[in-house]
Structure formats: structure tokens, C-alpha cells
Motif scaffolding. Structure first.
Motif, PDB file in Angstrom:
ATOM      1  N   LEU A 136      35.726  39.741  50.208  1.00 60.26           N
ATOM      2  CA  LEU A 136      36.766  39.647  49.155  1.00 60.26           C
ATOM      3  C   LEU A 136      36.587  38.612  48.138  1.00 60.26           C
ATOM      4  O   LEU A 136      37.433  38.751  47.049  1.00 60.26           O
ATOM      5  CB  LEU A 136      38.344  39.189  49.758  1.00 60.26           C
ATOM      6  CG  LEU A 136      38.851  40.328  50.856  1.00 60.26           C
ATOM      7  CD1 LEU A 136      40.098  39.711  51.417  1.00 60.26           C
ATOM      8  CD2 LEU A 136      39.227  41.655  50.114  1.00 60.26           C
ATOM      9  N   MET A 137      35.451  37.967  48.242  1.00 60.00           N
ATOM     10  CA  MET A 137      35.228  36.603  47.343  1.00 60.00           C
ATOM     11  C   MET A 137      34.552  37.178  46.419  1.00 60.00           C
ATOM     12  O   MET A 137      33.015  36.909  46.070  1.00 60.00           O
ATOM     13  CB  MET A 137      34.590  35.612  48.014  1.00 60.00           C
ATOM     14  CG  MET A 137      35.294  34.963  49.439  1.00 60.00           C
ATOM     15  SD  MET A 137      36.890  34.425  49.005  1.00 60.00           S
ATOM     16  CE  MET A 137      37.542  34.228  50.436  1.00 60.00           C
ATOM     17  N   LYS A 138      34.807  37.904  45.449  1.00 60.38           N
ATOM     18  CA  LYS A 138      34.322  38.213  44.162  1.00 60.38           C
ATOM     19  C   LYS A 138      34.104  37.435  43.152  1.00 60.38           C
ATOM     20  O   LYS A 138      35.039  36.967  42.866  1.00 60.38           O
ATOM     21  CB  LYS A 138      35.011  39.642  43.742  1.00 60.38           C
ATOM     22  CG  LYS A 138      34.421  40.257  42.378  1.00 60.38           C
ATOM     23  CD  LYS A 138      35.114  41.650  42.070  1.00 60.38           C
ATOM     24  CE  LYS A 138      36.501  41.348  41.624  1.00 60.38           C
ATOM     25  NZ  LYS A 138      37.275  42.359  40.950  1.00 60.38           N
ATOM     26  N   PRO A 139      32.726  37.330  42.832  1.00 59.28           N
ATOM     27  CA  PRO A 139      32.533  36.251  41.688  1.00 59.28           C
ATOM     28  C   PRO A 139      33.359  36.516  40.368  1.00 59.28           C
ATOM     29  O   PRO A 139      33.654  37.630  40.116  1.00 59.28           O
ATOM     30  CB  PRO A 139      31.116  36.320  41.486  1.00 59.28           C
ATOM     31  CG  PRO A 139      30.707  37.098  42.613  1.00 59.28           C
ATOM     32  CD  PRO A 139      31.567  38.055  43.179  1.00 59.28           C
ATOM     33  N   LEU A 140      33.624  35.641  39.701  1.00 58.13           N
ATOM     34  CA  LEU A 140      34.587  35.948  38.543  1.00 58.13           C
ATOM     35  C   LEU A 140      33.490  36.275  37.143  1.00 58.13           C
ATOM     36  O   LEU A 140      32.292  35.707  37.211  1.00 58.13           O
ATOM     37  CB  LEU A 140      34.983  34.674  37.862  1.00 58.13           C
ATOM     38  CG  LEU A 140      36.356  34.121  38.512  1.00 58.13           C
ATOM     39  CD1 LEU A 140      36.572  32.723  38.138  1.00 58.13           C
ATOM     40  CD2 LEU A 140      37.328  35.187  38.083  1.00 58.13           C
ATOM     41  N   VAL A 141      33.777  37.610  36.621  1.00 59.80           N
ATOM     42  CA  VAL A 141      32.872  38.122  35.678  1.00 59.80           C
ATOM     43  C   VAL A 141      33.493  37.741  34.166  1.00 59.80           C
ATOM     44  O   VAL A 141      34.672  37.824  34.010  1.00 59.80           O
ATOM     45  CB  VAL A 141      32.745  39.525  35.800  1.00 59.80           C
ATOM     46  CG1 VAL A 141      31.917  40.272  35.078  1.00 59.80           C
ATOM     47  CG2 VAL A 141      32.181  39.803  37.356  1.00 59.80           C
ATOM     48  N   PRO A 142      32.541  37.415  33.250  1.00 67.39           N
ATOM     49  CA  PRO A 142      33.357  37.090  32.008  1.00 67.39           C
ATOM     50  C   PRO A 142      33.535  38.515  31.196  1.00 67.39           C
ATOM     51  O   PRO A 142      33.153  39.444  31.581  1.00 67.39           O
ATOM     52  CB  PRO A 142      32.167  36.401  31.123  1.00 67.39           C
ATOM     53  CG  PRO A 142      30.935  36.860  31.856  1.00 67.39           C
ATOM     54  CD  PRO A 142      31.285  36.983  33.270  1.00 67.39           C
TER      55      PRO A 142
END
Length: 524
Positions: free
Chosen positions: A196-202
């Protein structure tokens, strides 16, 4: 922050304060529950292990101690791995380690095997999940971060209320080996939480700009790339921060006595002559109050007036907890212990909800991954020293009152250290006199406006401003020259008129001037 590609862009993306962050919060809730409750839930199997291997209670107690030591002591290692590979891969591997340790423990033939499997391997797996989950929570929440920390911290009492009865049922139905095997399968849910820990994407616009910038950098040459500093796997420079040092010292003192009352309160009730079931009910009361205290404290900490003073709220929570221990040492009946557990549950929940929120506020998002690793390492030493020292005091005095007095005094001392040092060394004092603060505010706001209006044509605007200044200076010089000329013109006519009058006067009076009248030029 970090050397992993998946997490590099996260530092420049604004925290969404919602959206997928709620999924991250749910995963952090489960991970926090496993990390804090599992070492206590394993104690349910201690009696069976004593019978199986012929050891004492102190030998089996080392299982929980090693679990906690790995959870806290591997903090710097977790920081390095997160900064190198990112949060999601580390948590996935950690979930496999946590499950593998319990599965291997189910085949143990000695207590040493359980130390290595349950204590070391499972403890390392839980550590690799706990710290990255807090880092991701810090990235996804900013304005709502106190509430998010309070909700995630509530996973600890909820899991404790669920895992302890579950372990009891598994022991009765399948024995300790079957129970360890099932708990190992249950820990595989850590991998689900890690997913669930999806990295933040710009955003896409920022992506396009980044691609263009990358192309330009490639054209400039490889020299600039080689000169770029490498990302730090463990940012030790956070030690230079006064706020971090004060927080670490206070938290280490707090941990010495924070976990002592929950360990001894049941034995304290049995010493008074209460039944085992009735005595165990005290922990249920404490955990139930704790479940509601943590989110409530998170909401309070998020208020506009309270959040800038969150450090002092944390100090108050520790002071509240310490005073509760000091008063609880005088308990002489079961009713007084129930009241003690209610107040201790409130204060304990406040401390649990605020401890990582305050650390995030002190060091910021960029240095949090390194800071939490160093803090957990210091707390690991305190965890290994605190409960054993309280046990020795109990063996020497045979009185629980002194145990609670020691724990309470340690927590009160930590509150005093944190509040006093923060007030003396971290208090912001204006360096400009009060009568000039208005001018400073105006200039700062003007600078902020100028910075907010900067565009790609900043150089052209600066040139235009310089040309306008030069024109104004030229105009000023011309005006000054004109004023000087006017002054000269005003003086010259007066001198001429005076000379003509004198000439006429001499010409009209030839008799008085004598020879001068016949030759006026010589007289002049």
C-alpha cells in the motif's frame, strides 16, 4: 530524500492530506499494531515453552526483550535501507522476515532457536516495517498529520486486545507450535501493508518540465553530473540540531519508566489477593481507554493554536503519565487500581499519539528517516535497562510501591527536561527592536511578493529596472543644472544695472569730478 529512484521525487511533491493517504494510514495502523503488540502477545505461550524446554520464566522473557531490542536497535539500519531502496521494497522484505521467523520458531528444538528465530528474525522484520510506515505517513500528511499519527498509533492497543485472546485460543487448540505457525502466516499481512505504500508521484506538468531539464543537463556535459553530491544514506548532521538532541535525551529518559507500569500492574493486583481473571481485566481497561485517547489527542494536537506548541503538549502528556504513576504507587485496593488504569490509559495514549508527531515537527520531512533511526537506537538502550532495573528493585524491596515511584519519577524528569530545555534553547526571540518590526515585516512581505512573481524573464526585468534608474538619475542631474543656471541668471542683471547707474551718475556730475568729466573712460 534518499538514494532510491522511487522516493527521490517525493520530497518535491506536496502532501495530499487524503486520497491514497488513507490507504497508507490503514497500512500504518496494522503495522503499528503488530510492532508494539506482538512482543506482548507472544508472552501467552511462555508457560508452554517453560514446560517444553525446562527453562525458567526469566529465560522466556528474553524473547520479548530481544524482539523489542531489534525493533528499536535496528533504527539506523532501517534508515539506510529506506534511503537506499525506498519504503515499499523494505517493507515487503520485512514482512517476509517477520513471517519466516515465526514459521522457523515452530520447528525449534531449544530456547536458543526461538531467540534467533522469533527474537532476531521476526524482530528485524517488524523493524523493517514499522519505521518505513511512519516515514510514508509523514510524506502523505501535512495539515492532518497529528490526526493521522493519532489514528495510526491506535493500532497498538487494538492489536493488543485482539492478539492476546487469539494467542490464547491458538495455544488451547493447536499448541505453541501450531500457534507460532499460524501467527507466522498472519504476519504475511505486513507484505500487504507494504504494497500500500505507493510513492508520491509529481503531476504531469512537473514531469514534462523535469524531462526537459534532464535533456538540457545531458547536453551541458557529464562534468556537472560528476560534481553533484551523492545522496546520504544516513544523515548524521541531524545531531547538530538542538531540538533533536533535546527530544532524544527526553525520550530516552521517558522510555526508562514508560513501559514499567503495564508490565507490573497485573502482578500488583495479584499481590493484593485478587483473582487472575480480575487482575488481567486491568490491562483490558487500560487498552480500551488507550484506543480512544490516541485519536482524540491527535485531533487536539491538530488545532491551530495547539500545533505550534505541540512540544509542550507532549511534555504535559509525559508529566500527566508520571504523576499518575506516583499517585498509583499508593493504591491499596482493586478500585484504586482501576482508577489508576483509566488515567494511565489516557496519559499513555497521549504520549503514544504525540511522540512521533513531535519528532516530525522538530526535524522536518527530509531528515525524518534518519532522525527516527537514531532516536529508536537510543530508546533501545533505555528499553533494555528500564524494566530489568525495575525488576531488580522489586526483588530487593518486595514492594511494588517503589517500582511505581521509580517509573513515575523517570517520566516526570523527562517531561521537565523537554519543556525546560525547549523553552530556554529553542524559544524564538526577535533580533530586531520592537519599533522596527513593522519595517521588517513590510520588507519581508515585499520580498515574498517579488519571489512569488518571478518568471523565466527575470534577467530582462532586471535590465529594464536598471535602465529606468539610470534615466531617473540623468533627469535629476539635468534638473539640478537648470536650477544652477537660473541662479546665475538672477545674479548677473543686478550687477549690470548697478554699474550703469554709477556711470550715469558720474557723467551727470562733471563739475564734482573735475578732470574726470573730460575723460570719463580714465575715471572708470
Amino acid at each position: 530524500m534518499g538514494g532510491a529512484a522511487v522516493d527521490v521525487g517525493a520530497g518535491g511533491v506536496k502532501a495530499p492530506d487524503g486520497g491514497w493517504g488513507w490507504a497508507v494510514l490503514s497500512g500504518c495502523f496494522v503495522i503499528t499494531g503488530f510492532s508494539y503488540a506482538f512482543p506482548k502477545a507472544v508472552s501467552v505461550f511462555f508457560k508452554e515453552l517453560i514446560r517444553e524446554f525446562g527453562v525458567g520464566y526469566s529465560d522466556t522473557a528474553w524473547i520479548s526483550s530481544i524482539l523489542l531490542a531489534m525493533l528499536y536497535g535496528t533504527g539506523p539500519l532501517c534508515s539506510v535501507l529506506v534511503n537506499r531502496f525506498g519504503c515499499r521494497p523494505v517493507m515487503m522484505v520485512g514482512g517476509l522476515f517477520a513471517s519466516l521467523g515465526m514459521i522457523l520458531a515452530s520447528f525449534s528444538t531449544s530456547i536458543i532457536h526461538i531467540y534467533l528465530s522469533t527474537g532476531v528474525i521476526t524482530g528485524l522484520g517488524l523493524a523493517l516495517n514499522f519505521q518505513p510506515s511512519l516515514i510514508m505517513l509523514n510524506r502523505y500528511f501535512s495539515e492532518k498529520r497529528p490526526l493521522a499519527n493519532g489514528l495510526s498509533a491506535a493500532g497498538s492497543p487494538v492489536a493488543l486486545c485482539c492478539l492476546s485472546p487469539l494467542g490464547q485460543v491458538l495455544q488451547y487448540q493447536y499448541g505453541w507450535r501450531g500457534g507460532f505457525l499460524i501467527l507466522g502466516g498472519l504476519l504475511l499481512n505486513c507484505c500487504v501493508c507494504g504494497a500500500l505504500m505507493k510513492p508520491l508521484v509529481p503531476p504531469k506538468n512537473l514531469k514534462n518540465k523535469d524531462l526537459e531539464q534532464d535533456k538540457e543537463e545531458e547536453k551541458e556535459g557529464a562534468e556537472e553530473k560528476t560534481n553533484k553530491p551523492k545522496a546520504k544514506l544516513l544523515d548524521v548532521s541531524v545531531v547538530n540540531d538542538r531540538g533533536f538532541v533535546i527530544y532524544t535525551v527526553a525520550a530516552s529518559i521517558m522510555v526508562l519508566g514508560l513501559f514499567v507500569p503495564p508490565v507490573f500492574v497485573v502482578s500488583y493486583a495479584k499481590e493484593m489477593g485478587n483473582e487472575d481473571t480480575k487482575s488481567a481485566l486491568l490491562l483490558t481497561i487500560l487498552g480500551f481507554i488507550d484506543i480512544f485517547a490516541r485519536p482524540t489527542c491527535g485531533v487536539i494536537a491538530g488545532l491551530k493554536w495547539v500545533r505550534p506548541r505541540c512540544v509542550y503538549l507532549f511534555s504535559f502528556a509525559m508529566l500527566f503519565n508520571g504523576i499518575t504513576d506516583l499517585v498509583g504507587s499508593q493504591a491499596d485496593s482493586y478500585t484504586s487500581l482501576v482508577v489508576f488504569c483509566i488515567f494511565f490509559g489516557v496519559s499513555y495514549g497521549m504520549v503514544g499519539a504525540l511522540q512521533f508527531e513531535v519528532l516530525m515537527a522538530v526535524v522536518g520531512t527530509e531528515k525524518f528517516s534518519s532522525a527516527i533511526g537514531l532516536v529508536l537506537l537510543m530508546e533501545a538502550i533505555a528499553v533494555l535497562v528500564g524494566p530489568p532495573s525495575a525488576g531488580r528493585l522489586l526483588d530487593a524491596t518486595k514492594n511494588y510501591m517503589y517500582v511505581f515511584l521509580l517509573a513515575g519519577s523517570e517520566v516526570v524528569l523527562s517531561a521537565v527536561v523537554l519543556a525546560t530545555c525547549t523553552f530556554l534553547f529553542i524559544k524564538n526571540k526577535p533580533s530586531v527592536p520592537a519599533d522596527k518590526l513593522e519595517n521588517v515585516e513590510v520588507t519581508d512581505s515585499a520580498k515574498a511578493d517579488v519571489c512569488s512573481k518571478t518568471t523565466e524573464g527575470n534577467d530582462e526585468e532586471e535590465k529594464g529596472a536598471k535602465e529606468e534608474q539610470e534615466k531617473e538619475m540623468v533627469k535629476d542631474l539635468k534638473e539640478e543644472e537648470e536650477k544652477d543656471k537660473e541662479k546665475v541668471d538672477e545674479v548677473r542683471p543686478e550687477s549690470v544695472t548697478v554699474d550703469s547707474q554709477e556711470v550715469e551718475r558720474f557723467l551727470k556730475e562733471p563739475q564734482q569730478n573735475g578732470d574726470a568729466a573730460t575723460n570719463p573712460e580714465t575715471s572708470l
